[in-house]
Design a protein around this motif. Structure first.
Motif, PDB file in Angstrom:
ATOM      1  N   UNK A 118     -50.359 -25.059  23.163  1.00 26.55           N
ATOM      2  CA  UNK A 118     -51.413 -26.068  23.103  1.00 26.55           C
ATOM      3  C   UNK A 118     -52.528 -25.678  24.082  1.00 26.55           C
ATOM      4  N   UNK A 119     -52.145 -25.483  25.357  1.00 27.41           N
ATOM      5  CA  UNK A 119     -53.168 -25.103  26.341  1.00 27.41           C
ATOM      6  C   UNK A 119     -53.198 -23.597  26.558  1.00 27.41           C
ATOM      7  N   UNK A 120     -52.145 -22.920  26.114  1.00 28.53           N
ATOM      8  CA  UNK A 120     -52.085 -21.456  26.247  1.00 28.53           C
ATOM      9  C   UNK A 120     -51.237 -20.945  25.088  1.00 28.53           C
ATOM     10  N   UNK A 121     -51.376 -19.665  24.743  1.00 29.23           N
ATOM     11  CA  UNK A 121     -50.586 -19.176  23.617  1.00 29.23           C
ATOM     12  C   UNK A 121     -49.086 -19.199  23.920  1.00 29.23           C
ATOM     13  N   UNK A 122     -48.309 -19.602  22.960  1.00 30.46           N
ATOM     14  CA  UNK A 122     -46.850 -19.502  23.065  1.00 30.46           C
ATOM     15  C   UNK A 122     -46.339 -19.204  21.656  1.00 30.46           C
ATOM     16  N   UNK A 123     -45.941 -17.950  21.480  1.00 29.56           N
ATOM     17  CA  UNK A 123     -45.501 -17.541  20.148  1.00 29.56           C
ATOM     18  C   UNK A 123     -44.037 -17.910  19.949  1.00 29.56           C
ATOM     19  N   UNK A 124     -43.662 -18.137  18.699  1.00 29.02           N
ATOM     20  CA  UNK A 124     -42.269 -18.506  18.419  1.00 29.02           C
ATOM     21  C   UNK A 124     -41.328 -17.430  18.966  1.00 29.02           C
ATOM     22  N   UNK A 125     -41.622 -16.164  18.670  1.00 26.19           N
ATOM     23  CA  UNK A 125     -40.775 -15.074  19.191  1.00 26.19           C
ATOM     24  C   UNK A 125     -40.647 -15.179  20.717  1.00 26.19           C
ATOM     25  N   UNK A 126     -41.787 -15.449  21.360  1.00 25.28           N
ATOM     26  CA  UNK A 126     -41.834 -15.473  22.823  1.00 25.28           C
ATOM     27  C   UNK A 126     -40.930 -16.574  23.376  1.00 25.28           C
ATOM     28  N   UNK A 127     -41.021 -17.767  22.774  1.00 29.83           N
ATOM     29  CA  UNK A 127     -40.199 -18.881  23.253  1.00 29.83           C
ATOM     30  C   UNK A 127     -38.708 -18.553  23.096  1.00 29.83           C
ATOM     31  N   UNK A 128     -38.354 -17.950  21.963  1.00 30.57           N
ATOM     32  CA  UNK A 128     -36.941 -17.598  21.759  1.00 30.57           C
ATOM     33  C   UNK A 128     -36.495 -16.564  22.796  1.00 30.57           C
ATOM     34  N   UNK A 129     -37.381 -15.624  23.104  1.00 32.36           N
ATOM     35  CA  UNK A 129     -37.012 -14.598  24.083  1.00 32.36           C
ATOM     36  C   UNK A 129     -36.887 -15.184  25.490  1.00 32.36           C
ATOM     37  N   UNK A 130     -37.655 -16.246  25.772  1.00 34.01           N
ATOM     38  CA  UNK A 130     -37.498 -16.915  27.076  1.00 34.01           C
ATOM     39  C   UNK A 130     -36.099 -17.506  27.172  1.00 34.01           C
ATOM     40  N   UNK A 131     -35.624 -18.072  26.061  1.00 42.12           N
ATOM     41  CA  UNK A 131     -34.275 -18.645  26.062  1.00 42.12           C
ATOM     42  C   UNK A 131     -33.239 -17.550  26.294  1.00 42.12           C
ATOM     43  N   UNK A 132     -33.431 -16.418  25.637  1.00 38.31           N
ATOM     44  CA  UNK A 132     -32.470 -15.317  25.790  1.00 38.31           C
ATOM     45  C   UNK A 132     -32.529 -14.722  27.200  1.00 38.31           C
ATOM     46  N   UNK A 133     -33.723 -14.725  27.792  1.00 40.96           N
ATOM     47  CA  UNK A 133     -33.884 -14.150  29.140  1.00 40.96           C
ATOM     48  C   UNK A 133     -32.983 -14.876  30.146  1.00 40.96           C
ATOM     49  N   UNK A 134     -32.773 -16.175  29.934  1.00 40.57           N
ATOM     50  CA  UNK A 134     -31.912 -16.934  30.861  1.00 40.57           C
ATOM     51  C   UNK A 134     -30.485 -16.392  30.827  1.00 40.57           C
ATOM     52  N   UNK A 142     -29.100  -6.763  29.486  1.00 40.13           N
ATOM     53  CA  UNK A 142     -29.914  -7.147  28.338  1.00 40.13           C
ATOM     54  C   UNK A 142     -28.996  -7.191  27.131  1.00 40.13           C
ATOM     55  N   UNK A 143     -28.882  -8.345  26.517  1.00 33.73           N
ATOM     56  CA  UNK A 143     -28.094  -8.443  25.273  1.00 33.73           C
ATOM     57  C   UNK A 143     -28.834  -7.608  24.220  1.00 33.73           C
ATOM     58  N   UNK A 144     -28.188  -6.596  23.624  1.00 36.01           N
ATOM     59  CA  UNK A 144     -28.901  -5.796  22.623  1.00 36.01           C
ATOM     60  C   UNK A 144     -29.418  -6.682  21.493  1.00 36.01           C
ATOM     61  N   UNK A 145     -30.632  -6.406  21.060  1.00 37.66           N
ATOM     62  CA  UNK A 145     -31.265  -7.262  20.060  1.00 37.66           C
ATOM     63  C   UNK A 145     -31.647  -6.448  18.825  1.00 37.66           C
ATOM     64  N   UNK A 146     -31.230  -6.951  17.670  1.00 45.53           N
ATOM     65  CA  UNK A 146     -31.574  -6.318  16.395  1.00 45.53           C
ATOM     66  C   UNK A 146     -32.428  -7.317  15.620  1.00 45.53           C
ATOM     67  N   UNK A 147     -33.497  -6.828  15.028  1.00 43.13           N
ATOM     68  CA  UNK A 147     -34.409  -7.749  14.340  1.00 43.13           C
ATOM     69  C   UNK A 147     -34.567  -7.336  12.881  1.00 43.13           C
ATOM     70  N   UNK A 148     -34.216  -8.254  11.994  1.00 43.36           N
ATOM     71  CA  UNK A 148     -34.363  -7.962  10.563  1.00 43.36           C
ATOM     72  C   UNK A 148     -35.748  -8.402  10.081  1.00 43.36           C
ATOM     73  N   UNK A 149     -36.426  -7.482   9.443  1.00 36.09           N
ATOM     74  CA  UNK A 149     -37.737  -7.768   8.858  1.00 36.09           C
ATOM     75  C   UNK A 149     -37.612  -7.494   7.353  1.00 36.09           C
ATOM     76  N   UNK A 150     -38.736  -7.593   6.655  1.00 34.37           N
ATOM     77  CA  UNK A 150     -38.725  -7.165   5.245  1.00 34.37           C
ATOM     78  C   UNK A 150     -39.962  -6.302   5.009  1.00 34.37           C
ATOM     79  N   UNK A 151     -40.032  -5.692   3.836  1.00 33.41           N
ATOM     80  CA  UNK A 151     -41.217  -4.890   3.495  1.00 33.41           C
ATOM     81  C   UNK A 151     -42.502  -5.679   3.696  1.00 33.41           C
ATOM     82  N   UNK A 152     -42.380  -7.004   3.514  1.00 36.12           N
ATOM     83  CA  UNK A 152     -43.576  -7.843   3.558  1.00 36.12           C
ATOM     84  C   UNK A 152     -44.113  -8.031   4.981  1.00 36.12           C
ATOM     85  N   UNK A 153     -43.249  -7.910   5.997  1.00 32.47           N
ATOM     86  CA  UNK A 153     -43.752  -8.199   7.346  1.00 32.47           C
ATOM     87  C   UNK A 153     -43.337  -7.176   8.407  1.00 32.47           C
ATOM     88  N   UNK A 154     -42.724  -6.078   7.974  1.00 29.71           N
ATOM     89  CA  UNK A 154     -42.183  -5.120   8.949  1.00 29.71           C
ATOM     90  C   UNK A 154     -43.266  -4.558   9.879  1.00 29.71           C
TER      91      UNK A 154
END
Ligand code: UTP
Length: 409
Positions: A118-134, A142-154
């Motif tokens: 609202x007052x500063x950018x906060x991306x959905x990915x970013x918020x989730x990563x803040x939760x994982x950072x805890x 660092x918990x290894x992270x795998x991210x599934x994308x598709x041809x449409x957004x890779x």
């Protein structure tokens, strides 16, 4: 594949409309189209011919035992210790399912790149990563992270993560892989063209994530690291805890093959699918499949017997996933607004549903996993999904919930 081979194949499949503009294309376009035709996954034909029986008949549905908040609270320290040890030992990895199109939110590009600030950018990915950072901080890894994308957004997803320095993660701990695509068809089963040289393909649902991960060669990486558990989660819940040590510990302690984070239904008729048993196997029953009697049935404590709504945060035992990776799970047919090439030569999205997409669902892995632990979480603390722009499960409702949980927006 050359033109004659493509034509013969499409004639046998009654899909020759895909070659309708072939003669107008330049050489690059012709090759692109022939390649795309060669790579079409024809599993959808079977899905159309034998649609999944969604009626729920012939099932032996019974309530499933799970861990309620009060029971978790009593053993929290014990579960947390087990979970932290497993995470420290590298046994737990996280898998973000981010191959969806996010059509309800209506944004171009990856849903996780949506700015909910609202007052500063906060991306959905970013918020989730803040939760994982805890969790990473607590466990010192660092918990290894795998991210599934598709041809449409890779391409957009990977460049977004790079541009944001992987949200504090070392690059070596984040790996991207693409999910498979399935054709989109009209109501007569004919595959749409998206452009003159491209058949319309869509991500094939979130159920094939493990197979796609294996085809991307990540099995070796998992074994090299000693991973035993995979925590899959959706891109849209900005409050969810990823690799939550208490959840990990409870799942390991219970000896099951799968832990499922759940929220308890607030009333008998809430429209969520709930975990249940079908005979000896765990399963999900949709809200419209519950009879009145079942919806109102109470357990020995007077709580709803069918109350565990799954929230797309599961912990899967890797060895069991490997056992079942080649087993077929149902392909669901969903009617959608499919962007396609119209007679006037323009590609656009229709106003209303114009065809069908084919999707497998992660929730259909529950049954083949054979044993599952429903693990209750507090709805207001861990469930803020963003599906729509406004109203229910929206950017607005998620912002309110984030604020309640002390997140500055
Ligand atoms: P949804 O069922 O909400 O689908 O996905 P969606 O595509 O994101 O949104 P709509 O329906 O078009 O509005 C639940 C989770 O599963 C992932 C999504 O990215 C989200 O994290 N998903 C969905 C995939 O990874 N692949 C898919 O093919 C579909």
């Amino acid at each position: 594949m050359n033109y004659e081979q493509a034509k013969a194949l499409l004639e046998s499949k009654k899909q020759t409309q895909l070659l309708r503009y072939y003669d107008e294309l330049d050489d690059a376009g012709k090759n692109k189209l022939l390649d795309a035709i060669e790579n079409i996954n024809w599993d959808f034909e079977d899905a159309l011919a034998n649609p999944v029986d969604m009626s729920g008949k012939d099932r032996d549905i019974r309530p499933i035992a799970g861990l309620r908040l009060s029971a978790i609270e009593k053993r929290k320290a014990e579960f947390e210790k087990i979970g932290v040890e497993a995470i420290k030992a590298g046994k737990v990895a996280a898998v973000l399912l981010a191959g969806g199109m996010g059509t309800r939110l209506g944004v171009d590009g990856p849903k996780g790149a949506y700015d909910i600030g609202v007052t500063k950018p906060l991306y959905i990915f970013e918020q989730q990563m803040k939760n994982l950072a805890e969790v990473n901080k607590k466990c010192g890894v660092f918990v290894p992270l795998y991210i599934m994308t598709s041809d449409k957004n890779h391409a957009q997803t990977t460049s977004f993560w790079k541009a944001h320095n992987y949200f504090g993660y070392p690059e070596s701990e984040v790996k991207f892989f693409k999910q498979d695509m399935a054709p989109a068809v009209d109501f007569n089963g004919k595959i749409f063209l998206e452009t003159k040289d491209t058949p319309a393909l869509s991500p094939n649902g979130n159920g094939g994530w493990f197979g796609s991960m294996m085809r991307a060669g990540l099995g070796e990486d998992l074994h090299k690291r000693g991973v035993e558990w995979l925590n899959i989660y959706a891109v849209d819940n900005v409050l969810q805890r990823i690799a939550d040590p208490v959840f990990v510990g409870a799942t390991i302690d219970s000896g099951v093959n799968c832990g499922a984070k759940v929220i308890c239904k607030t009333n008998p008729y809430e429209k969520v699918g709930v975990l249940c048993m079908d005979g000896e196997k765990p399963d999900i029953i949709e809200y419209y499949e519950l009879t009145d009697e079942m919806a109102n049935q109470k357990d020995e404590n007077g709580d709803l017997a069918y109350c565990y709504g799954a929230i797309m945060n599961y912990l899967f035992r890797l060895s069991q996933l490997e056992e079942i990776v080649n087993k077929k799970i149902p392909v669901h047919i969903v009617e959608k607004k499919i962007e396609c090439l119209y007679e006037d030569g323009v590609t656009r999205k229709p106003e209303k549903e114009n065809g069908k997409k084919f999707e497998t669902l992660a929730v259909d892995l529950i049954k083949p996993m054979e044993s599952v632990l429903p693990f209750e979480v507090a709805r207001e603390k861990e469930f803020a999904p963003i599906k729509n722009k406004t109203g229910v499960d929206s950017v607005e409702s998620a912002r309110e919930l984030l604020k309640l949980n002390g997140v500055e927006l």
